[in-house]
Design an enzyme around this catalytic site. Structure first.
Site, short mmCIF file in Angstrom:
data_model
loop_
_atom_site.label_atom_id
_atom_site.label_comp_id
_atom_site.label_asym_id
_atom_site.label_seq_id
_atom_site.Cartn_x
_atom_site.Cartn_y
_atom_site.Cartn_z
N TYR A 36 0.84 -1.20 0.00
CA TYR A 36 0.00 0.00 0.00
C TYR A 36 0.88 1.26 0.00
CZ TYR A 36 -3.69 3.12 1.86
OH TYR A 36 -4.59 4.13 2.07
N ASP A 51 -12.47 6.72 3.97
CA ASP A 51 -11.28 7.56 4.15
C ASP A 51 -11.62 9.03 3.90
OD1 ASP A 51 -8.78 8.73 4.24
OD2 ASP A 51 -7.91 7.47 2.68
N ASP A 102 -4.66 3.99 9.93
CA ASP A 102 -5.53 3.16 9.10
C ASP A 102 -5.69 1.80 9.75
OD1 ASP A 102 -5.83 5.06 7.10
OD2 ASP A 102 -4.83 3.88 5.55
#
Length: 125
Positions: A14, A38, A98
């Protein structure tokens, strides 16, 4: 359930996708019906095509991610703190956490990003 090492590799891919500006690489870590929220509280992007479109738009600002410590895993989740380095209206840093939820095949089924404007600051050049 994927191993700790497999989840860490997904997080590393990522981060690498942002370094390369490669929305396809970012979308590839997700399951076909995955969701991305997000930041938390904004509309959810569902499905790999919507996720790809979201990252394509996000990467236009040439955002780069820098991990701020180790990836933490538990059960089928990974959590990681990082700083986004981005340039819109001047250089900025955004501090983010995250979470990724994984399926049995090691694909991300849910991503949630925890940040708000309170986590953003201008960077002096």
């Amino acid at each position: 359930m994927p191993s700790h090492e497999e989840m860490v590799r997904a997080v590393e891919r990522y981060v690498e996708a942002f370094d390369k500006g490669d929305a396809g690489m970012a979308a590839d870590i997700y399951a076909a019906d995955a969701t991305v929220e997000d930041p938390i509280g904004t509309p959810i992007h569902q499905g790999r095509d919507a996720i790809h479109a979201f990252y394509s738009m996000s990467m236009q600002a040439k955002a780069k991610l820098r991990l701020d410590g180790p990836v933490r895993t538990g059960g089928d989740y990974a959590a990681f703190a990082f700083t986004v380095l981005v340039d819109f209206d001047g250089p900025k840093e955004i501090e983010v956490i995250d979470t990724f939820k994984f399926d049995a095949d090691g694909k991300v089924t849910e991503m949630r990003a925890y940040w708000s404007p309170a986590n953003m600051r201008a960077v002096e050049g």
